[in-house]
Design an enzyme around this catalytic site. Structure first.
Site, PDB file in Angstrom:
ATOM      1  N   CYS A   6       0.746  -1.161   0.002  1.00 39.31           N
ATOM      2  CA  CYS A   6       0.172  -0.097   0.052  1.00 39.31           C
ATOM      3  C   CYS A   6       0.945   1.255   0.144  1.00 39.31           C
ATOM      4  O   CYS A   6       1.691   1.337   0.928  1.00 39.31           O
ATOM      5  CB  CYS A   6      -0.907  -0.044   1.045  1.00 39.31           C
ATOM      6  SG  CYS A   6      -1.676   1.624   1.702  1.00 39.31           S
ATOM      7  N   CYS A  26      -0.941   3.813  -6.427  1.00 39.28           N
ATOM      8  CA  CYS A  26      -1.936   3.071  -5.294  1.00 39.28           C
ATOM      9  C   CYS A  26      -1.955   1.687  -5.770  1.00 39.28           C
ATOM     10  O   CYS A  26      -2.153   1.683  -6.987  1.00 39.28           O
ATOM     11  CB  CYS A  26      -3.281   3.621  -5.278  1.00 39.28           C
ATOM     12  SG  CYS A  26      -4.509   2.972  -3.997  1.00 39.28           S
TER      13      CYS A  26
END
Length: 270
Positions: free
Chosen positions: A80, A194
């Site tokens: 992440c 992302c």
């Protein structure tokens, strides 16, 4: 490991808010197909991109500490970008195993671009981090790096993994967020900052008015995981992986078909 696993080799642990980290896991499994896997999703904390740095720098190390205690992994991958840019150093300081982070692919993008204009799509929390400023200053000082925070793409990717059609308005808004900026029509390379975003890359590609190349860090991260575990003797065959969530287990039902493709067939709550 829990359950009926008999091999004594600790797993690779992948951590994300939701399913975005599957884009990293996919590349890692190409290199280490029999490595045991635990994939942890902090659904109770989603979306990270809208949380404060203080919240995340407290929450993430605590969760990873619990996960490492339970599953005894060989290595942790924070799959992440938001979590990595905020909490990677803290996590490394509290865990005594290797921790691999996920950072925006600014350097390779700056080498790829022909126009000198690079788009960066991330969450609002990622694109405002000083870490990204440092990457831009070090590797793309002579380029134009146009950033846009597109948290709605996280939900679009989650919807796609549930078998739904991603919201076309979310896709279009993300693209326009880059192309409507000054020099936005010159973008030829887009960083997907992302881990959720590669899951909707095909939809993004169709929405850009001009041809663009996408880049994310998944392959490089997979190579790093392989290097750091090169001395480990993995099992001869793969076993079912574990998907662990901080949210309700029943909420995972729509995703199970997609998870099965990654060998994630056992489900637990943290």
């Amino acid at each position: 490991m829990t359950g009926n696993q008999t091999n004594t080799t600790g797993p690779l642990l992948f951590f994300d808010t939701g399913v975005g980290g599957l884009s990293i896991l996919r590349e890692a499994q190409k290199l280490l197909p029999t490595a045991p896997v635990v994939y942890a999703a902090d659904y109770a904390g989603m979306p990270y991109g809208m949380k404060t740095e203080a919240e995340l720098s407290t929450r993430i190390p605590l969760l990873l500490g619990r996960l490492v205690e339970r599953y005894k992994p060989q290595l942790v991958t924070i799959a992440c970008n938001t979590a990595s840019t905020i909490a990677l150093d803290v996590v490394r300081s509290v865990l005594d195993i290797p921790v691999v982070g996920t950072v925006p692919a600014v350097k390779p993008a700056s080498l790829m671009t022909k126009t000198g204009v690079v788009g960066l799509l991330g969450t609002p929390a990622t694109i405002r981090q000083p870490y990204v400023d440092r990457l831009a200053g070090e590797f793309a000082a002579d380029k134009k790096l146009l950033r846009f925070g597109a948290p709605e793409l996280v939900h679009a990717a989650e919807a796609k993994l549930r078998g739904e059609v991603p919201d076309p308005n979310a896709i279009q808004a993300a693209v326009k967020g880059l192309t409507d900026q000054e020099h936005g029509n010159e973008i030829d390379t887009v960083i997907l900052a992302c881990t959720h975003f590669p899951l909707v890359q095909e939809e993004l590609q169709k929405s850009f008015p001009n041809p663009v190349r996408f880049i994310d860090g998944a392959q490089g991260i997979a190579r790093r995981i392989e290097y750091l575990t090169k001395d480990i003797i993995w099992p001869e065959t793969a076993n079912s992986g574990v998907f662990v969530t901080t949210g309700p287990l029943e909420a995972l039902a729509p995703y199970r078909k997609a998870f099965h493709e990654f060998g994630l067939d056992r489900f637990e709550a943290l």
